[in-house]
Design a protein around this motif. Structure first.
Motif, PDB file in Angstrom:
ATOM      1  N   LEU A  89       0.827  -1.206   0.000  1.00  0.00           N
ATOM      2  CA  LEU A  89       0.000   0.000   0.000  1.00  0.00           C
ATOM      3  C   LEU A  89       0.860   1.254   0.000  1.00  0.00           C
ATOM      4  O   LEU A  89       0.550   2.235  -0.681  1.00  0.00           O
ATOM      5  N   GLY A  90       1.945   1.222   0.766  1.00  0.00           N
ATOM      6  CA  GLY A  90       2.862   2.365   0.768  1.00  0.00           C
ATOM      7  C   GLY A  90       3.469   2.606  -0.594  1.00  0.00           C
ATOM      8  O   GLY A  90       3.602   3.754  -1.041  1.00  0.00           O
ATOM      9  N   TYR A  91       3.824   1.533  -1.276  1.00  0.00           N
ATOM     10  CA  TYR A  91       4.366   1.665  -2.637  1.00  0.00           C
ATOM     11  C   TYR A  91       3.328   2.274  -3.577  1.00  0.00           C
ATOM     12  O   TYR A  91       3.651   3.140  -4.392  1.00  0.00           O
ATOM     13  N   LEU A  92       2.085   1.810  -3.450  1.00  0.00           N
ATOM     14  CA  LEU A  92       1.039   2.312  -4.345  1.00  0.00           C
ATOM     15  C   LEU A  92       0.827   3.814  -4.217  1.00  0.00           C
ATOM     16  O   LEU A  92       0.533   4.488  -5.198  1.00  0.00           O
ATOM     17  N   VAL A  93       0.967   4.350  -3.017  1.00  0.00           N
ATOM     18  CA  VAL A  93       0.675   5.774  -2.825  1.00  0.00           C
ATOM     19  C   VAL A  93       1.921   6.649  -2.789  1.00  0.00           C
ATOM     20  O   VAL A  93       1.796   7.861  -2.678  1.00  0.00           O
ATOM     21  N   SER A  94       3.102   6.058  -2.882  1.00  0.00           N
ATOM     22  CA  SER A  94       4.297   6.911  -2.837  1.00  0.00           C
ATOM     23  C   SER A  94       5.178   6.774  -4.071  1.00  0.00           C
ATOM     24  O   SER A  94       5.777   7.750  -4.499  1.00  0.00           O
ATOM     25  N   ALA A  95       5.255   5.607  -4.658  1.00  0.00           N
ATOM     26  CA  ALA A  95       6.181   5.412  -5.767  1.00  0.00           C
ATOM     27  C   ALA A  95       5.482   5.025  -7.071  1.00  0.00           C
ATOM     28  O   ALA A  95       6.113   5.036  -8.115  1.00  0.00           O
ATOM     29  N   ASN A  96       4.219   4.700  -7.015  1.00  0.00           N
ATOM     30  CA  ASN A  96       3.496   4.262  -8.200  1.00  0.00           C
ATOM     31  C   ASN A  96       3.159   5.473  -9.067  1.00  0.00           C
ATOM     32  O   ASN A  96       2.492   6.398  -8.631  1.00  0.00           O
ATOM     33  N   GLU A  97       3.609   5.459 -10.312  1.00  0.00           N
ATOM     34  CA  GLU A  97       3.375   6.595 -11.209  1.00  0.00           C
ATOM     35  C   GLU A  97       1.896   6.773 -11.528  1.00  0.00           C
ATOM     36  O   GLU A  97       1.450   7.883 -11.800  1.00  0.00           O
ATOM     37  N   ARG A  98       1.122   5.716 -11.490  1.00  0.00           N
ATOM     38  CA  ARG A  98      -0.320   5.846 -11.749  1.00  0.00           C
ATOM     39  C   ARG A  98      -0.981   6.684 -10.670  1.00  0.00           C
ATOM     40  O   ARG A  98      -1.836   7.517 -10.955  1.00  0.00           O
ATOM     41  N   ALA A 101       0.024  10.322 -11.024  1.00  0.00           N
ATOM     42  CA  ALA A 101      -0.613  10.980 -12.165  1.00  0.00           C
ATOM     43  C   ALA A 101      -2.038  11.420 -11.852  1.00  0.00           C
ATOM     44  O   ALA A 101      -2.502  12.434 -12.375  1.00  0.00           O
ATOM     45  N   VAL A 102      -2.746  10.680 -11.002  1.00  0.00           N
ATOM     46  CA  VAL A 102      -4.150  11.003 -10.729  1.00  0.00           C
ATOM     47  C   VAL A 102      -4.365  11.682  -9.388  1.00  0.00           C
ATOM     48  O   VAL A 102      -5.459  12.149  -9.104  1.00  0.00           O
ATOM     49  N   SER A 103      -3.334  11.783  -8.569  1.00  0.00           N
ATOM     50  CA  SER A 103      -3.478  12.328  -7.230  1.00  0.00           C
ATOM     51  C   SER A 103      -3.614  13.848  -7.243  1.00  0.00           C
ATOM     52  O   SER A 103      -2.963  14.547  -8.008  1.00  0.00           O
ATOM     53  N   THR A 104      -4.452  14.331  -6.349  1.00  0.00           N
ATOM     54  CA  THR A 104      -4.527  15.775  -6.142  1.00  0.00           C
ATOM     55  C   THR A 104      -3.642  16.185  -4.985  1.00  0.00           C
ATOM     56  O   THR A 104      -3.480  17.364  -4.722  1.00  0.00           O
ATOM     57  N   VAL A 105      -3.067  15.225  -4.297  1.00  0.00           N
ATOM     58  CA  VAL A 105      -2.194  15.495  -3.157  1.00  0.00           C
ATOM     59  C   VAL A 105      -0.731  15.571  -3.586  1.00  0.00           C
ATOM     60  O   VAL A 105       0.010  16.436  -3.158  1.00  0.00           O
ATOM     61  N   ALA A 106      -0.315  14.634  -4.432  1.00  0.00           N
ATOM     62  CA  ALA A 106       1.078  14.580  -4.877  1.00  0.00           C
ATOM     63  C   ALA A 106       1.356  15.725  -5.847  1.00  0.00           C
ATOM     64  O   ALA A 106       0.491  16.080  -6.655  1.00  0.00           O
ATOM     65  N   PRO A 107       2.534  16.300  -5.778  1.00  0.00           N
ATOM     66  CA  PRO A 107       2.874  17.359  -6.736  1.00  0.00           C
ATOM     67  C   PRO A 107       2.941  16.801  -8.154  1.00  0.00           C
ATOM     68  O   PRO A 107       3.366  15.670  -8.375  1.00  0.00           O
ATOM     69  N   ARG A 108       2.542  17.589  -9.120  1.00  0.00           N
ATOM     70  CA  ARG A 108       2.555  17.143 -10.516  1.00  0.00           C
ATOM     71  C   ARG A 108       3.967  16.842 -11.002  1.00  0.00           C
ATOM     72  O   ARG A 108       4.157  15.997 -11.849  1.00  0.00           O
ATOM     73  N   SER A 109       4.948  17.508 -10.458  1.00  0.00           N
ATOM     74  CA  SER A 109       6.329  17.261 -10.878  1.00  0.00           C
ATOM     75  C   SER A 109       6.805  15.874 -10.495  1.00  0.00           C
ATOM     76  O   SER A 109       7.733  15.340 -11.102  1.00  0.00           O
ATOM     77  N   ALA A 110       6.156  15.244  -9.495  1.00  0.00           N
ATOM     78  CA  ALA A 110       6.569  13.915  -9.063  1.00  0.00           C
ATOM     79  C   ALA A 110       6.199  12.847 -10.081  1.00  0.00           C
ATOM     80  O   ALA A 110       6.815  11.798 -10.129  1.00  0.00           O
ATOM     81  N   SER A 111       5.186  13.106 -10.916  1.00  0.00           N
ATOM     82  CA  SER A 111       4.742  12.088 -11.863  1.00  0.00           C
ATOM     83  C   SER A 111       5.493  12.146 -13.183  1.00  0.00           C
ATOM     84  O   SER A 111       5.294  11.334 -14.050  1.00  0.00           O
ATOM     85  N   VAL A 112       6.360  13.117 -13.366  1.00  0.00           N
ATOM     86  CA  VAL A 112       7.097  13.255 -14.620  1.00  0.00           C
ATOM     87  C   VAL A 112       8.395  12.504 -14.567  1.00  0.00           C
ATOM     88  O   VAL A 112       8.997  12.223 -13.633  1.00  0.00           O
TER      89      VAL A 112
END
Length: 112
Positions: A89-98, A101-112
């Motif tokens: 679960l931690g991997y899914l919400v911290s390192a998973n690019e998917r 890409a869809v999170s409103t919490v994570a910065p957009r620069s993290a998904s690039v």
């Protein structure tokens, strides 16, 4: 081997069923609108249900062991499986690019 333990298993099974129904509903709407969110929800369903069903699965298989090993089986198995589930679960919400890409919490620069 007593009713509070079986009650915890029943609670986990009920919560897993509720999670599966909620996930299916969210997945149905996400498949039409956002394919990245749908992929993330499929991954979340697999990891989340595995995490929720780990404890009832261990308790359900404990009867096959001798009485002196049952507590060790459930306790040790819970530590290992719950830890693996939380890492997933931690991997899914911290390192998973998917998720990024869809999170409103994570910065957009993290998904690039």
């Amino acid at each position: 081997e007593h009713w509070p333990g079986y009650g915890l298993c029943a609670l986990r099974l009920a919560l897993a069923a509720l999670f599966a129904v909620g996930n299916a509903s969210a997945l149905q709407s996400a498949e039409m609108q956002d394919p990245d969110a749908a992929k993330f929800l499929r991954d979340l369903r697999a990891v989340g249900l595995g995490w929720m069903l780990a404890f009832p699965g261990l308790v359900g298989t404990a009867w096959m062991l001798p009485a002196m090993w049952r507590h060790r089986w459930v306790t040790g198995g819970c530590v290992l499986l719950q830890s693996a589930g939380l890492v997933g679960l931690g991997y899914l919400v911290s390192a998973n690019e998917r998720f990024l890409a869809v999170s409103t919490v994570a910065p957009r620069s993290a998904s690039v």
